[in-house]
Scaffold this motif. Sequence first.
Motif, PDB file in Angstrom:
ATOM      1  N   LYS A 275     -40.326  20.635 -11.908  1.00 19.66           N
ATOM      2  CA  LYS A 275     -41.705  20.707 -11.415  1.00 19.66           C
ATOM      3  C   LYS A 275     -42.276  19.352 -11.027  1.00 19.66           C
ATOM      4  O   LYS A 275     -43.256  19.281 -10.283  1.00 19.66           O
ATOM      5  CB  LYS A 275     -42.603  21.388 -12.448  1.00 19.66           C
ATOM      6  N   GLU A 276     -41.686  18.263 -11.517  1.00 25.85           N
ATOM      7  CA  GLU A 276     -42.176  16.947 -11.110  1.00 25.85           C
ATOM      8  C   GLU A 276     -41.951  16.696  -9.619  1.00 25.85           C
ATOM      9  O   GLU A 276     -42.526  15.776  -9.038  1.00 25.85           O
ATOM     10  CB  GLU A 276     -41.545  15.830 -11.944  1.00 25.85           C
ATOM     11  N   ASP A 277     -41.102  17.529  -8.995  1.00 19.99           N
ATOM     12  CA  ASP A 277     -40.874  17.406  -7.553  1.00 19.99           C
ATOM     13  C   ASP A 277     -41.929  18.130  -6.721  1.00 19.99           C
ATOM     14  O   ASP A 277     -41.984  17.946  -5.501  1.00 19.99           O
ATOM     15  CB  ASP A 277     -39.491  17.964  -7.181  1.00 19.99           C
ATOM     16  N   ILE A 278     -42.739  18.970  -7.359  1.00 15.90           N
ATOM     17  CA  ILE A 278     -43.682  19.806  -6.608  1.00 15.90           C
ATOM     18  C   ILE A 278     -44.666  18.977  -5.783  1.00 15.90           C
ATOM     19  O   ILE A 278     -44.853  19.256  -4.588  1.00 15.90           O
ATOM     20  CB  ILE A 278     -44.404  20.795  -7.543  1.00 15.90           C
ATOM     21  N   PRO A 279     -45.348  17.944  -6.352  1.00 14.76           N
ATOM     22  CA  PRO A 279     -46.274  17.165  -5.516  1.00 14.76           C
ATOM     23  C   PRO A 279     -45.593  16.543  -4.301  1.00 14.76           C
ATOM     24  O   PRO A 279     -46.162  16.504  -3.208  1.00 14.76           O
ATOM     25  CB  PRO A 279     -46.797  16.087  -6.482  1.00 14.76           C
TER      26      PRO A 279
ATOM     27  N   ALA B 141     -52.462  24.855  -9.955  1.00 15.65           N
ATOM     28  CA  ALA B 141     -51.943  26.212  -9.832  1.00 15.65           C
ATOM     29  C   ALA B 141     -50.483  26.191  -9.406  1.00 15.65           C
ATOM     30  O   ALA B 141     -49.658  26.973  -9.908  1.00 15.65           O
ATOM     31  CB  ALA B 141     -52.781  26.999  -8.820  1.00 15.65           C
ATOM     32  N   PHE B 142     -50.133  25.282  -8.499  1.00 15.10           N
ATOM     33  CA  PHE B 142     -48.737  25.128  -8.095  1.00 15.10           C
ATOM     34  C   PHE B 142     -47.871  24.707  -9.282  1.00 15.10           C
ATOM     35  O   PHE B 142     -46.757  25.191  -9.456  1.00 15.10           O
ATOM     36  CB  PHE B 142     -48.624  24.082  -6.988  1.00 15.10           C
ATOM     37  N   MET B 143     -48.381  23.778 -10.086  1.00 15.41           N
ATOM     38  CA  MET B 143     -47.606  23.275 -11.218  1.00 15.41           C
ATOM     39  C   MET B 143     -47.439  24.334 -12.308  1.00 15.41           C
ATOM     40  O   MET B 143     -46.450  24.331 -13.044  1.00 15.41           O
ATOM     41  CB  MET B 143     -48.266  22.023 -11.802  1.00 15.41           C
ATOM     42  N   ASP B 144     -48.401  25.242 -12.426  1.00 13.95           N
ATOM     43  CA  ASP B 144     -48.349  26.270 -13.470  1.00 13.95           C
ATOM     44  C   ASP B 144     -47.519  27.482 -13.074  1.00 13.95           C
ATOM     45  O   ASP B 144     -47.111  28.263 -13.936  1.00 13.95           O
ATOM     46  CB  ASP B 144     -49.769  26.741 -13.817  1.00 13.95           C
ATOM     47  N   TYR B 145     -47.278  27.649 -11.782  1.00 15.15           N
ATOM     48  CA  TYR B 145     -46.596  28.842 -11.277  1.00 15.15           C
ATOM     49  C   TYR B 145     -45.091  28.740 -11.529  1.00 15.15           C
ATOM     50  O   TYR B 145     -44.529  27.642 -11.573  1.00 15.15           O
ATOM     51  CB  TYR B 145     -46.886  28.972  -9.779  1.00 15.15           C
ATOM     52  N   SER B 146     -44.432  29.895 -11.690  1.00 17.76           N
ATOM     53  CA  SER B 146     -42.999  29.891 -12.059  1.00 17.76           C
ATOM     54  C   SER B 146     -42.053  29.829 -10.856  1.00 17.76           C
ATOM     55  O   SER B 146     -40.865  29.596 -11.019  1.00 17.76           O
ATOM     56  CB  SER B 146     -42.666  31.152 -12.866  1.00 17.76           C
ATOM     57  N   TRP B 147     -42.524  30.061  -9.642  1.00 13.20           N
ATOM     58  CA  TRP B 147     -41.762  29.935  -8.407  1.00 13.20           C
ATOM     59  C   TRP B 147     -40.453  30.712  -8.408  1.00 13.20           C
ATOM     60  O   TRP B 147     -39.368  30.131  -8.318  1.00 13.20           O
ATOM     61  CB  TRP B 147     -41.496  28.464  -8.067  1.00 13.20           C
ATOM     62  N   PRO B 148     -40.530  32.043  -8.509  1.00 15.79           N
ATOM     63  CA  PRO B 148     -39.292  32.838  -8.445  1.00 15.79           C
ATOM     64  C   PRO B 148     -38.572  32.699  -7.111  1.00 15.79           C
ATOM     65  O   PRO B 148     -37.361  32.872  -7.043  1.00 15.79           O
ATOM     66  CB  PRO B 148     -39.788  34.279  -8.670  1.00 15.79           C
TER      67      PRO B 148
ATOM     68  N   PRO C 138     -33.438  25.624 -10.416  1.00 12.90           N
ATOM     69  CA  PRO C 138     -34.609  26.282  -9.809  1.00 12.90           C
ATOM     70  C   PRO C 138     -35.817  25.352  -9.846  1.00 12.90           C
ATOM     71  O   PRO C 138     -35.865  24.398 -10.639  1.00 12.90           O
ATOM     72  CB  PRO C 138     -34.814  27.513 -10.696  1.00 12.90           C
ATOM     73  N   LEU C 139     -36.790  25.619  -9.011  1.00 11.27           N
ATOM     74  CA  LEU C 139     -37.960  24.753  -8.911  1.00 11.27           C
ATOM     75  C   LEU C 139     -38.735  24.698 -10.225  1.00 11.27           C
ATOM     76  O   LEU C 139     -39.330  23.671 -10.555  1.00 11.27           O
ATOM     77  CB  LEU C 139     -38.879  25.238  -7.779  1.00 11.27           C
ATOM     78  N   ARG C 140     -38.716  25.769 -10.994  1.00 12.29           N
ATOM     79  CA  ARG C 140     -39.448  25.780 -12.271  1.00 12.29           C
ATOM     80  C   ARG C 140     -38.874  24.780 -13.265  1.00 12.29           C
ATOM     81  O   ARG C 140     -39.531  24.413 -14.236  1.00 12.29           O
ATOM     82  CB  ARG C 140     -39.445  27.187 -12.871  1.00 12.29           C
ATOM     83  N   ASN C 141     -37.623  24.345 -13.028  1.00  7.89           N
ATOM     84  CA  ASN C 141     -36.997  23.356 -13.909  1.00  7.89           C
ATOM     85  C   ASN C 141     -37.074  21.940 -13.349  1.00  7.89           C
ATOM     86  O   ASN C 141     -36.483  21.017 -13.911  1.00  7.89           O
ATOM     87  CB  ASN C 141     -35.528  23.712 -14.150  1.00  7.89           C
TER      88      ASN C 141
ATOM     89  N   ARG D 123     -52.568  31.990  -7.285  1.00  8.52           N
ATOM     90  CA  ARG D 123     -53.910  31.775  -7.852  1.00  8.52           C
ATOM     91  C   ARG D 123     -54.016  32.409  -9.230  1.00  8.52           C
ATOM     92  O   ARG D 123     -54.628  31.853 -10.135  1.00  8.52           O
ATOM     93  CB  ARG D 123     -54.981  32.383  -6.932  1.00  8.52           C
ATOM     94  N   ASP D 124     -53.426  33.601  -9.372  1.00  8.66           N
ATOM     95  CA  ASP D 124     -53.483  34.314 -10.646  1.00  8.66           C
ATOM     96  C   ASP D 124     -52.135  34.984 -10.886  1.00  8.66           C
ATOM     97  O   ASP D 124     -51.913  36.123 -10.475  1.00  8.66           O
ATOM     98  CB  ASP D 124     -54.603  35.355 -10.622  1.00  8.66           C
TER      99      ASP D 124
END
Length: 468
Positions: free
Chosen positions: A327-331, A359-366, A322-325, A398-399
């Motif tokens: 996260k270095e790929d997010i940027p 905010a993108f990096m902190d989000y869990s991306w379900p 999953p994307l949450r695992n 955002r929140d």
Amino acid sequence: MKDIEFEIQNNEFVKLLLESIGDGIFVLDTHGRIIAWNPAMEKIAGYSSDEIKGQSCKILNFNQCFDKKCPTDIRDCGILTYGKVEPTECLLSHKKGHVLSVTKNARVIKNRENKIIGIVEAVTDLTELKNARLKMEEATRRLGELNRLGGIIAKSQVMQNVFTFIKASAASDATILIQGESGTGKELVAGAIHSIGERRDKPLITINCSALSESLLESELFGHVKGAFTGASRDRVGRFEEADGGTIFLDEIGEITPYIQVKLLRVLQQKEIERVGESRKRKIDIRIITATNKDLKSQVDSGHFREDLYYRLKVFPIYLPPLRNRKEDIPLLVNHFIKTNNEKVILKVKGIGKPALKAFMDYSWPGNIRELANAIEHAFVLCTNRQIEINDLPLEIRDPNMIPGPVEKEKINPSIKNIQHPHSLTQKKLIDLLRDTDWNKAEVARRVGLSRASIWKYMKKWNIPLQP
């Protein structure tokens, strides 16, 4: 000539200056003989100061001076005519015989009477710079290979492992099971495997097994003959036959019924199919790739999925994290989706602000990468500053602690107001919700916190009609 040589030899400041300069510096007299040679030049050309003094600059054999090779006589050199040589990239001959890439420039030296008394030349070794440039180009090329495969964009180690599995699987016809949450890119992986395999010039056929009822899926996969069922007015080739010689990708394989499981097992074992309504066996040459967001092993243990089919499908399993695992790929993904969205709009977005990226990096991306793509598209609608800012993002990003606004109580039927979680949904509650909303599946999905596709799946599972 003697004046300039005397000054160089006896002026401590000039000697210190020559010694401290990092670039190669040498001085010629008006006859083209070298009268000064700094330590940097010794390192570049290989000649010591003692052995080079009195030699003509021809010994360096510069291949580019005023658009021609170094002349044998200083009187033929353009420096005395033009007074200077602008920085020029050229080659210099080293003492040991090899050539070096350098830049050189030169200026004449004049006395107070404006008479030329010498020439000073500066040389910069480009060897390290050239090597660094080649390494950078190679790194960029390799980075492009590593960060993108078949449309999959990633640089994290877990995804590099996936890339390795994709490349390994392309060398065989083994059946592949791709596992991962919704939105992780399973279809892209299937496409990548097909695109680099030996079947790449043949068709890739994709079927979403959860989107069709059992009878429709059977007809879609295996085809049918005229008169096989009501509405079968002509023969129809199925997707297995369409994929002959190529690859078929069966998405959401965990959703198929026991009957389709048996038929698929026969395909895997015998490499042949029968169209619905006929007994003729047709040989097919296909590679089968399947995908699921479910734990098929748990379904096997619970009796919902055939064990023999499970092991036939997972000859070569690939797990997508999953994307949450990763996260270095997010940027990297953010930049990609900004680029793709820029192709659709007139006012281009240049990038993303640090608070928004955080905010993108902190989000869990379900919802994984699909959710990220949708978030960028959402931001493009709101963005007005040529840069995505945090206020352009969806509320839940955002929140993350903020829950979407409460459902208006007057819209909820008292009989179903106790639904607090999607997992509590039952057949009766779903029917009550559908009746309360006039069979509006989107509204039902909103009330229970599921996607509209999930509501359709539940309706199919419980044989609830699509319309009242």
